[in-house]
Design an enzyme around this catalytic site. Sequence first.
Site, PDB file in Angstrom:
ATOM      1  N   PHE A   8      66.589  54.558  28.989  1.00 14.26           N
ATOM      2  CA  PHE A   8      65.419  54.138  29.744  1.00 14.26           C
ATOM      3  C   PHE A   8      65.779  53.810  31.189  1.00 14.26           C
ATOM      4  CE2 PHE A   8      63.598  53.049  25.537  1.00 14.26           C
ATOM      5  CZ  PHE A   8      62.309  53.545  25.698  1.00 14.26           C
ATOM      6  N   ASP A   9      64.988  54.328  32.103  1.00 14.94           N
ATOM      7  CA  ASP A   9      65.012  53.858  33.475  1.00 14.94           C
ATOM      8  C   ASP A   9      64.359  52.477  33.495  1.00 14.94           C
ATOM      9  OD1 ASP A   9      65.056  54.008  36.391  1.00 14.94           O
ATOM     10  OD2 ASP A   9      62.897  54.323  36.234  1.00 14.94           O
ATOM     11  N   VAL A  10      64.596  51.723  34.568  1.00 12.51           N
ATOM     12  CA  VAL A  10      64.016  50.379  34.664  1.00 12.51           C
ATOM     13  C   VAL A  10      62.766  50.355  35.536  1.00 12.51           C
ATOM     14  CG1 VAL A  10      64.410  48.002  35.431  1.00 12.51           C
ATOM     15  CG2 VAL A  10      66.224  49.231  34.238  1.00 12.51           C
ATOM     16  N   THR A  13      59.257  52.137  35.215  1.00  9.02           N
ATOM     17  CA  THR A  13      59.224  52.661  33.848  1.00  9.02           C
ATOM     18  C   THR A  13      58.985  51.480  32.905  1.00  9.02           C
ATOM     19  OG1 THR A  13      60.704  54.503  34.418  1.00  9.02           O
ATOM     20  CG2 THR A  13      60.458  53.982  32.080  1.00  9.02           C
ATOM     21  N   ASP A 180      60.385  57.535  35.331  1.00  9.45           N
ATOM     22  CA  ASP A 180      59.231  57.892  36.158  1.00  9.45           C
ATOM     23  C   ASP A 180      59.573  58.868  37.283  1.00  9.45           C
ATOM     24  OD1 ASP A 180      59.206  56.091  39.045  1.00  9.45           O
ATOM     25  OD2 ASP A 180      60.670  55.581  37.508  1.00  9.45           O
TER      26      ASP A 180
END
Length: 226
Positions: A8-10, A13, A180
Amino acid sequence: MKYEVILFDVDDTLFDFGMTEKEALHKTFQTYGISTPQVEYLPIYKEISGGLWKELEQGRTTLPELGEQRFTRLFRALGLSIDGAAFNRDYLSNLGKEVHLTEGAVELCSQLTGYRLVIITNGFDAVQKARIGGSPLCNSFECLVTSEEAGFQKPDKGIFDYVFTQLQMTDKSKLLIVGDSLTSDIQGGINYGIDTCWFNPLRKENKLGIQPTYEIHALMELLDHL
């Protein structure tokens, strides 16, 4: 189960970076006794900062240089005599205290109990760890990898190699990255040969020719692709 690991990107997102940035900037300006209205400085700052983050993705600047230069250039544009490096340190401290989650982030992570969840971010190491550590997602991830720690930033293959090694993985088909940014998260995943999921809540038109494996408009839609 098709995937074992979800990267996961932070920012933009799992976390609402727009709100995080706005609040941290406002508090830092207050600390310096500056009452410059956000309507005046925020658009200028976003243009400067956005350009520097693109340069970082392209390997044309470093994270420390980005931190100092974004404020040095901003204050020059605003005609303010403030030390950009000092302001950046205070800003990063405030940034680490801001926790604004994207809608569905907690619910999604709570339903992914059968997966190994990992953070992969180009953000500053101390800031990202503080924000995640102070959020309801603090116990959701097996590891948190920042570009500062890995020595490479998305979309460079180096940061993915670092994650791959940390997880002791051997099969790229078992990884999925969710983010994103087409140029950072999705292009990075494509470069590395793993499946990608573009989180596009504003339903932006994809004009870049970068094709994700999946596209979702709400975080909970990810479950439909697992």
